[in-house]
Design a protein around this motif. Sequence first.
Motif, mmCIF file in Angstrom:
data_model
loop_
_atom_site.group_PDB
_atom_site.id
_atom_site.type_symbol
_atom_site.label_atom_id
_atom_site.label_comp_id
_atom_site.label_asym_id
_atom_site.label_seq_id
_atom_site.Cartn_x
_atom_site.Cartn_y
_atom_site.Cartn_z
ATOM 1 N N VAL A 182 40.757 16.247 8.519
ATOM 2 C CA VAL A 182 41.262 15.738 9.791
ATOM 3 C C VAL A 182 41.930 14.392 9.556
ATOM 4 C CG1 VAL A 182 38.990 14.719 10.297
ATOM 5 C CG2 VAL A 182 40.620 15.098 12.155
ATOM 6 N N VAL A 183 43.044 14.171 10.240
ATOM 7 C CA VAL A 183 43.757 12.893 10.197
ATOM 8 C C VAL A 183 43.348 12.067 11.413
ATOM 9 C CG1 VAL A 183 46.030 11.791 10.350
ATOM 10 C CG2 VAL A 183 45.710 13.820 8.911
ATOM 11 N N PHE A 184 43.079 10.798 11.195
ATOM 12 C CA PHE A 184 42.753 9.921 12.322
ATOM 13 C C PHE A 184 43.422 8.561 12.139
ATOM 14 C CE2 PHE A 184 39.434 9.327 9.155
ATOM 15 C CZ PHE A 184 39.219 7.951 9.123
ATOM 16 N N PRO A 185 43.868 7.953 13.259
ATOM 17 C CA PRO A 185 44.456 6.611 13.176
ATOM 18 C C PRO A 185 43.353 5.572 13.031
ATOM 19 C CG PRO A 185 44.457 7.390 15.437
ATOM 20 C CD PRO A 185 43.921 8.513 14.613
ATOM 21 N N TYR A 186 43.676 4.504 12.292
ATOM 22 C CA TYR A 186 42.652 3.474 12.083
ATOM 23 C C TYR A 186 43.324 2.102 12.068
ATOM 24 C CZ TYR A 186 38.442 1.227 10.317
ATOM 25 O OH TYR A 186 37.330 0.435 10.194
ATOM 26 N N HIS A 187 42.679 1.130 12.735
ATOM 27 C CA HIS A 187 43.213 -0.229 12.731
ATOM 28 C C HIS A 187 42.102 -1.228 12.431
ATOM 29 C CE1 HIS A 187 41.496 -1.470 16.654
ATOM 30 N NE2 HIS A 187 41.758 -0.226 17.063
ATOM 31 N N SER A 188 42.504 -2.433 12.129
ATOM 32 C CA SER A 188 41.584 -3.487 11.718
ATOM 33 C C SER A 188 40.739 -3.987 12.892
ATOM 34 C CB SER A 188 42.381 -4.658 11.136
ATOM 35 O OG SER A 188 41.592 -5.818 11.008
ATOM 36 N N GLN A 189 39.597 -4.574 12.576
ATOM 37 C CA GLN A 189 38.782 -5.228 13.606
ATOM 38 C C GLN A 189 39.546 -6.365 14.272
ATOM 39 O OE1 GLN A 189 34.806 -6.394 12.639
ATOM 40 N NE2 GLN A 189 34.468 -4.687 11.238
ATOM 41 N N LYS A 190 40.539 -6.908 13.573
ATOM 42 C CA LYS A 190 41.330 -8.018 14.109
ATOM 43 C C LYS A 190 42.346 -7.550 15.145
ATOM 44 C CE LYS A 190 41.032 -10.501 9.701
ATOM 45 N NZ LYS A 190 41.812 -11.060 8.564
ATOM 46 N N GLY A 191 42.580 -6.253 15.216
ATOM 47 C CA GLY A 191 43.546 -5.723 16.164
ATOM 48 C C GLY A 191 44.588 -4.857 15.492
ATOM 49 N N ARG A 192 45.664 -4.585 16.222
ATOM 50 C CA ARG A 192 46.724 -3.720 15.725
ATOM 51 C C ARG A 192 47.591 -4.411 14.682
ATOM 52 N NH1 ARG A 192 45.300 1.392 17.253
ATOM 53 N NH2 ARG A 192 44.753 1.459 19.452
ATOM 54 N N TYR A 193 48.095 -3.613 13.753
ATOM 55 C CA TYR A 193 49.111 -4.034 12.796
ATOM 56 C C TYR A 193 48.678 -5.229 11.944
ATOM 57 C CZ TYR A 193 52.284 -0.871 15.299
ATOM 58 O OH TYR A 193 52.875 0.223 15.859
ATOM 59 N N HIS A 194 47.556 -5.037 11.244
ATOM 60 C CA HIS A 194 47.059 -6.081 10.346
ATOM 61 C C HIS A 194 46.994 -5.629 8.886
ATOM 62 C CE1 HIS A 194 45.751 -9.517 12.852
ATOM 63 N NE2 HIS A 194 45.665 -8.602 13.810
ATOM 64 N N PHE A 195 47.303 -4.368 8.593
ATOM 65 C CA PHE A 195 47.191 -3.863 7.215
ATOM 66 C C PHE A 195 48.552 -3.849 6.525
ATOM 67 C CE2 PHE A 195 43.733 -0.967 9.065
ATOM 68 C CZ PHE A 195 42.707 -1.832 8.709
ATOM 69 N N ASN A 196 48.620 -4.425 5.308
ATOM 70 C CA ASN A 196 49.726 -4.038 4.450
ATOM 71 C C ASN A 196 49.343 -2.714 3.786
ATOM 72 O OD1 ASN A 196 48.066 -4.593 2.246
ATOM 73 N ND2 ASN A 196 49.042 -6.544 1.751
ATOM 74 N N PHE A 197 50.195 -2.178 2.940
ATOM 75 C CA PHE A 197 49.929 -0.851 2.372
ATOM 76 C C PHE A 197 48.599 -0.806 1.633
ATOM 77 C CE2 PHE A 197 50.197 2.034 -1.305
ATOM 78 C CZ PHE A 197 50.378 3.244 -0.655
ATOM 79 N N PHE A 198 48.328 -1.815 0.829
ATOM 80 C CA PHE A 198 47.115 -1.809 0.007
ATOM 81 C C PHE A 198 45.876 -2.051 0.861
ATOM 82 C CE2 PHE A 198 50.709 -3.172 -2.604
ATOM 83 C CZ PHE A 198 50.698 -2.162 -3.549
ATOM 84 N N GLY A 199 46.024 -2.842 1.912
ATOM 85 C CA GLY A 199 44.918 -3.008 2.854
ATOM 86 C C GLY A 199 44.602 -1.719 3.584
ATOM 87 N N ALA A 200 45.653 -0.954 3.922
ATOM 88 C CA ALA A 200 45.447 0.342 4.579
ATOM 89 C C ALA A 200 44.747 1.319 3.643
ATOM 90 C CB ALA A 200 46.794 0.907 5.030
ATOM 91 N N GLN A 201 45.160 1.325 2.383
ATOM 92 C CA GLN A 201 44.484 2.173 1.393
ATOM 93 C C GLN A 201 42.996 1.864 1.332
ATOM 94 O OE1 GLN A 201 46.578 1.564 -2.363
ATOM 95 N NE2 GLN A 201 47.199 3.717 -2.360
ATOM 96 N N GLN A 202 42.669 0.574 1.257
ATOM 97 C CA GLN A 202 41.275 0.165 1.139
ATOM 98 C C GLN A 202 40.500 0.471 2.407
ATOM 99 O OE1 GLN A 202 39.819 -1.143 -1.778
ATOM 100 N NE2 GLN A 202 37.992 -0.605 -0.580
ATOM 101 N N ALA A 203 41.132 0.283 3.563
ATOM 102 C CA ALA A 203 40.455 0.540 4.839
ATOM 103 C C ALA A 203 40.061 2.010 4.951
ATOM 104 C CB ALA A 203 41.356 0.141 5.994
ATOM 105 N N CYS A 204 40.964 2.915 4.570
ATOM 106 C CA CYS A 204 40.635 4.343 4.606
ATOM 107 C C CYS A 204 39.531 4.668 3.610
ATOM 108 C CB CYS A 204 41.876 5.180 4.304
ATOM 109 S SG CYS A 204 43.145 5.146 5.595
ATOM 110 N N GLN A 205 39.631 4.105 2.425
ATOM 111 C CA GLN A 205 38.610 4.351 1.406
ATOM 112 C C GLN A 205 37.242 3.872 1.879
ATOM 113 O OE1 GLN A 205 39.694 3.049 -2.568
ATOM 114 N NE2 GLN A 205 37.555 2.775 -3.136
ATOM 115 N N ASP A 206 37.191 2.733 2.546
ATOM 116 C CA ASP A 206 35.922 2.193 3.041
ATOM 117 C C ASP A 206 35.288 3.119 4.087
ATOM 118 O OD1 ASP A 206 36.238 0.000 1.428
ATOM 119 O OD2 ASP A 206 36.996 -1.315 3.021
ATOM 120 N N GLN A 207 36.100 3.938 4.738
ATOM 121 C CA GLN A 207 35.588 4.847 5.761
ATOM 122 C C GLN A 207 35.477 6.280 5.249
ATOM 123 O OE1 GLN A 207 34.198 3.567 8.394
ATOM 124 N NE2 GLN A 207 34.834 1.615 7.475
#
Length: 373
Positions: A182-207
């Motif tokens: 399943v695909v799901f949208p995910y954003h930072s605790q700080k709010g919308r549009y806070h991930f660069n590409f590598f931050g997005a990679q890590q955020a998905c991996q953490d979940q």
Amino acid sequence: MLSLLRPLLAACIYLLLLLLPGGQGRIAGYTNGFHYQDISNGNGNGEIYFNGIRLHVESPQASVSATRGSTATLPCHYHYEPELTTPRKTRVKWSWLPANTVITHVSPEAFLKETEVMVAMGNRHRSYGSFRGRVRLRRSAPGDLSLVINELQLNDTGRYRCEVIDGLEDESVTVDLELRGVVFPYHSQKGRYHFNFFGAQQACQDQEATLATFEQLFTAWEEGLDWCNAGWLADGTVQYPITAPRDGCGGENLAPGLRSYGQRDRILHRYDAFCFAASVKGTVYFLEHLTKLNFTEAIEVCASDGGQIAKVGQLYAAWRLMGLDRCVAGWLADGSVRYPVTKARSNCGPSQPGVRSFGFPSPHLKFGVYCYR
């Protein structure tokens, strides 16, 4: 007179060289439609000779879909035309192009990015990297070189190449491996549009997820995913899926589809992420407790129950693939509060199934908790 014959003699000698079976005088790029066999399969005297036999490598499936943690078999078979009366020594190499680099028309340069998975000749074989100890050849019948992958991992998705080598002949076929999820949208605790590409990679991996591929997001859109915030994908593009066109989401006059910003700077630009979660081996469950819990207490009670607080990807996978349905909000490992609904009903949010989110409330507030064991 002799001087007049010299050009004609030279032309005859050149033509004769072109017709030699070994091809010593062939023009670069010339082919007569036949195939040649090298000295490893020759007559023992180091001679290369014409044989007229063609090697065919085929797969009955262009793609294979499986679940995380399961076993997948990527079919590959070879045969000769005409059939051989005696066996020939062949070598097989399986290689892999990860999902985030797969494109429709793969150029020869892209082949250089392929990673070796397994090489085998006869009874000898060797596997490489993260595939070591997890892969084998099926060999259920003559010519069967199908690749069996055990304990499928999230990052195993992509395009696999089965290459069969027989002397000078080299034929191959590709099979795509997809994981159901399943695909799901995910954003930072700080709010919308806070991930660069590598931050997005890590955020998905953490979940317990990975950045979604274009194909995975497209499938999610076909299944009804509508999200008006742009997110990173595994290939470095930024896109978002729209099923109901409207102002602020590309415009109401645009057709439904994936809106794309194209490739963005992977360090400087900031967006959300689209993550992909596959099935989990364990169980995600809502922990029944006498009282509601703050975030710290939620972590502790899951540990006391022999598990751990569930991650967002695990909750989405349990909702989509295992039918988890609870109309009670609970803490998750990232500090968010959510609940999964497979059968929409009154007092459980919108009229469509989905995972409802309360965002990231103060850790001191009281909710239930979803655990994983």
